[in-house]
Design a protein around this motif. Structure first.
Motif, PDB file in Angstrom:
ATOM      1  N   ASP A   1       0.852  -1.191   0.000  1.00 60.11           N
ATOM      2  CA  ASP A   1       0.000   0.000   0.000  1.00 60.11           C
ATOM      3  C   ASP A   1       0.892   1.247   0.000  1.00 60.11           C
ATOM      4  O   ASP A   1       1.739   1.401   0.884  1.00 60.11           O
ATOM      5  N   ARG A   2       0.696   2.114  -0.982  1.00 63.73           N
ATOM      6  CA  ARG A   2       1.515   3.338  -1.075  1.00 63.73           C
ATOM      7  C   ARG A   2       1.396   4.217   0.163  1.00 63.73           C
ATOM      8  O   ARG A   2       2.296   4.979   0.476  1.00 63.73           O
ATOM      9  N   ASN A   3       0.246   4.151   0.834  1.00 63.42           N
ATOM     10  CA  ASN A   3       0.016   5.031   1.986  1.00 63.42           C
ATOM     11  C   ASN A   3       0.519   4.442   3.302  1.00 63.42           C
ATOM     12  O   ASN A   3       0.458   5.099   4.335  1.00 63.42           O
TER      13      ASN A   3
ATOM     14  N   LEU B   1       6.781   1.283   3.536  1.00 64.02           N
ATOM     15  CA  LEU B   1       7.661   1.964   2.578  1.00 64.02           C
ATOM     16  C   LEU B   1       9.010   2.276   3.221  1.00 64.02           C
ATOM     17  O   LEU B   1      10.064   2.106   2.608  1.00 64.02           O
TER      18      LEU B   1
ATOM     19  N   ASN C   1       7.131  12.208  -1.622  1.00 64.13           N
ATOM     20  CA  ASN C   1       5.723  12.596  -1.428  1.00 64.13           C
ATOM     21  C   ASN C   1       5.496  14.054  -1.797  1.00 64.13           C
ATOM     22  O   ASN C   1       4.432  14.430  -2.279  1.00 64.13           O
TER      23      ASN C   1
ATOM     24  N   THR D   1       0.854   9.231 -12.694  1.00 66.01           N
ATOM     25  CA  THR D   1       1.688   9.646 -11.560  1.00 66.01           C
ATOM     26  C   THR D   1       3.060  10.059 -12.071  1.00 66.01           C
ATOM     27  O   THR D   1       3.695   9.309 -12.809  1.00 66.01           O
TER      28      THR D   1
ATOM     29  N   ILE E   1       8.740   2.600  -5.789  1.00 65.77           N
ATOM     30  CA  ILE E   1       7.590   1.993  -5.105  1.00 65.77           C
ATOM     31  C   ILE E   1       6.323   2.779  -5.417  1.00 65.77           C
ATOM     32  O   ILE E   1       5.248   2.214  -5.569  1.00 65.77           O
ATOM     33  N   MET E   2       6.471   4.104  -5.511  1.00 67.06           N
ATOM     34  CA  MET E   2       5.288   4.938  -5.827  1.00 67.06           C
ATOM     35  C   MET E   2       4.745   4.590  -7.216  1.00 67.06           C
ATOM     36  O   MET E   2       3.544   4.540  -7.439  1.00 67.06           O
TER      37      MET E   2
ATOM     38  N   PRO F   1       3.890  -0.258  -7.066  1.00 67.84           N
ATOM     39  CA  PRO F   1       3.867  -0.663  -5.644  1.00 67.84           C
ATOM     40  C   PRO F   1       3.813  -2.181  -5.448  1.00 67.84           C
ATOM     41  O   PRO F   1       2.825  -2.728  -4.975  1.00 67.84           O
TER      42      PRO F   1
END
Length: 550
Positions: free
Chosen positions: A148-150, A155, A184, A194, A404-405, A408
């Protein structure tokens, strides 16, 4: 004849060196192995540093594969192409430069036995291509896990895995936070796409002095500039910012300009025109009531006077790239002519403008921005060498966070994924080269164990057994090697994970380089050795030249 000239003739004289066939292929393989041997000790957390001296007497201390290969000079063409792949890897994904060289060298070495058995290179290449396709399918499928990116903790764990093998590893928490914050900050999502442009919008400023712990990321921009006039304000809260791409001085004659002065009042009139022009420009700016004006060109003394009277701070001769960063950070628009300035061009997104002194130099800070899409990373350190190495390591961390962004998915690190892929390939293997490529992947866990000083054979045998006993088809076996101690560890929730993008690029680049070098069966070089005589020209050429001379 071509276009009236003479057709080019390839004359293979006695001093044109030509080698072909098996000998060339074996030589290329040896060159690849030698480059891999140079880099091999730079893999993993217990990596050794290399000290490189350049011709100017400067030194570089690093364990970054790409930085080492950039500095060394090699003669062999195959070795040069090996060095090129480290650069490609660095530009594409920013990490895995050491792994890709070690893997490519081992894949070339794996092909050598088949060449000695008189197997045609095309057959080996076909098997390697098939193995690569299977590897990519496995990695994109059951052998990688989504993230999960968030989830900041997950991360941070991945970036820590990248930073742990570097010089900056001692301050890994600091580096991880800086890398994630920077990515970010510059992350831009438009039309479902993105974009993370680290190179342009995450600037690294290196300032000698202080300790590495003092490094920080600024929510805004910092430039190495001071205000043009000592009386201008140096601390402004919630500044209104105007960005210009024009000079606030009288225009010089663009081309050769002649001015003929006849009366003594003419020269005075010229000076008045100059003053009027500068005054008009300043009035255009003052009308919008800004607090700070940045321009990429010069600011004349007269303009400084007008701006100072209006309480405006001016900073001149900014770099284009810095101007773009400030525009993104505070929401201003860069304007080319003062006459075209509008209220919408003024940037109001910054919370603070201040001038600070660091060391011997003055720096201008535009920070506390509401929604900055650009940032500056301020690095401190004892010496330039430490700062340079810290920057190289931080760039790798930034790239990993970016990967990763954009994609992911993660794979287990510490040689676990290499061993898992090798096991799967060996189950499918039917031909020799395919099987040899699978065994070549084991060089990564093997090198990690070697660099820790562990017993390589015992460790690898135990690791193979762990992977052979793994029965779950839908998840990767996460047993790998602890780079610090050389023990076997399971890379579960708090273990070492790597971005899928880096691994995919590593395998593709390594296999394709091995294929490319195996395809070469001839090296022709027309360079002349010292002491060689000039090759004699054909008789008809000599005769023609003699006639022209006469």
């Amino acid at each position: 004849m071509f276009g009236g000239g003479r057709a080019p003739i390839l004359v293979l004289s006695q001093n044109t060196k030509r080698e072909s066939g098996r000998k060339v292929q074996v030589e290329n393989i040896n060159a690849g192995k030698q480059i891999a041997d140079v880099i091999r000790t730079c893999l993993g957390p217990q990596a050794m540093l290399k000290m490189l001296m350049d011709p100017m007497g400067g030194i570089v201390m690093t364990n970054d594969g790409n930085a080492i290969l950039r500095e060394i000079t090699v003669q062999h063409p195959a070795a040069k192409s090996m060095i090129e792949i480290a650069r490609t890897q660095d530009e594409e994904v920013g990490d895995g430069t050491t792994s890709v060289i070690v893997l490519a060298g081992e894949m070339l070495a794996a092909a050598e036995q088949f060449l000695h058995q008189n197997m045609h290179p095309t057959v080996i290449i076909r098997q390697y291509k098939e193995a690569l396709e299977d590897m990519v399918t496995m990695l994109e499928g059951p052998l990688s896990v989504p993230v999960d990116r968030n989830d900041k903790a997950a991360l941070a764990n991945v970036v820590k895995g990248c930073v742990g093998t570097k010089f900056i590893g001692r301050w890994s928490d600091l580096a991880v936070n800086i890398a994630l914050d920077a990515v970010n900050t510059v992350l831009l999502e438009e039309n479902g796409r993105t974009e993370v442009d680290i190179k342009r919008y995450a600037k690294v400023e290196k300032i000698p002095g202080g300790s590495v712990e003092e490094s920080q990321i600024l929510r805004g921009v910092m430039v190495n500039k001071d205000v043009t006039h000592p009386k201008m304000r140096r601390y402004i809260q919630n500044p209104r910012i105007i960005l210009l791409d024009c000079s606030l001085e009288y225009k010089k004659g663009e081309s050769q300009t002649n001015v003929e002065i006849t009366a003594e009042t003419d020269f005075t009139r010229l000076l008045e025109l100059e003053e009027e022009h500068v005054r008009r420009q300043c009035d255009d700016i003052i009308a919008l009531k800004p607090d700070v004006v940045f321009t990429e060109k010069g600011v004349s003394d007269l303009a400084q006077h007008f701006l100072l009277k209006a309480g405006i701070s001016a900073i001149r001769r900014l770099r284009k790239s810095d101007n773009n960063r400030i525009a993104r950070a505070c929401g201003a628009t860069i304007v080319n002519r003062t006459e075209e300035l509008q209220e919408s061009d003024v940037g109001t997104g910054a919370g603070l403008f201040e001038i600070k002194k660091l060391g011997d130099e003055y720096f201008c800070y535009i920070t506390e921005c509401k929604n900055p899409k650009a940032c500056t990373i301020l690095l401190r350190g004892a010496s330039k060498d430490i700062l340079n190495e810290t920057e190289r390591n931080l760039q790798d961390a930034l790239q990993v966070a970016r990967n990763i962004m954009l994609l992911p998915r993660l794979v287990p690190g510490g040689g676990a994924i290499e061993m898992a892929v090798a096991q799967k390939l060996l189950q499918k293997a039917t031909h020799g080269p395919y099987r040899a490529l699978a065994h070549a992947l084991e060089i990564i866990p093997k090198t990690l164990a070697q660099n820790c000083g562990a017993n390589t054979i015992r460790t690898l045998t135990a690791l193979r057994a762990k992977h052979a006993n793994h029965t779950d088809v839908n998840s990767p076996c996460t047993w790998g090697i602890d780079g610090e101690s050389g023990e076997l560890v399971e890379q579960t929730s708090n273990g070492l994970w790597e971005p899928l993008a880096v691994k995919l690029q590593t395998y593709k680049t390594a296999v394709e380089t091995a294929i490319l070098l195996l395809r070469i069966d001839d090296i022709v070089s027309g360079s002349k050795k010292k002491g060689d005589k000039e090759p004699s020209k054909p008789a008809d050429l000599q005769k023609e030249e003699q006639q022209q001379h006469e």
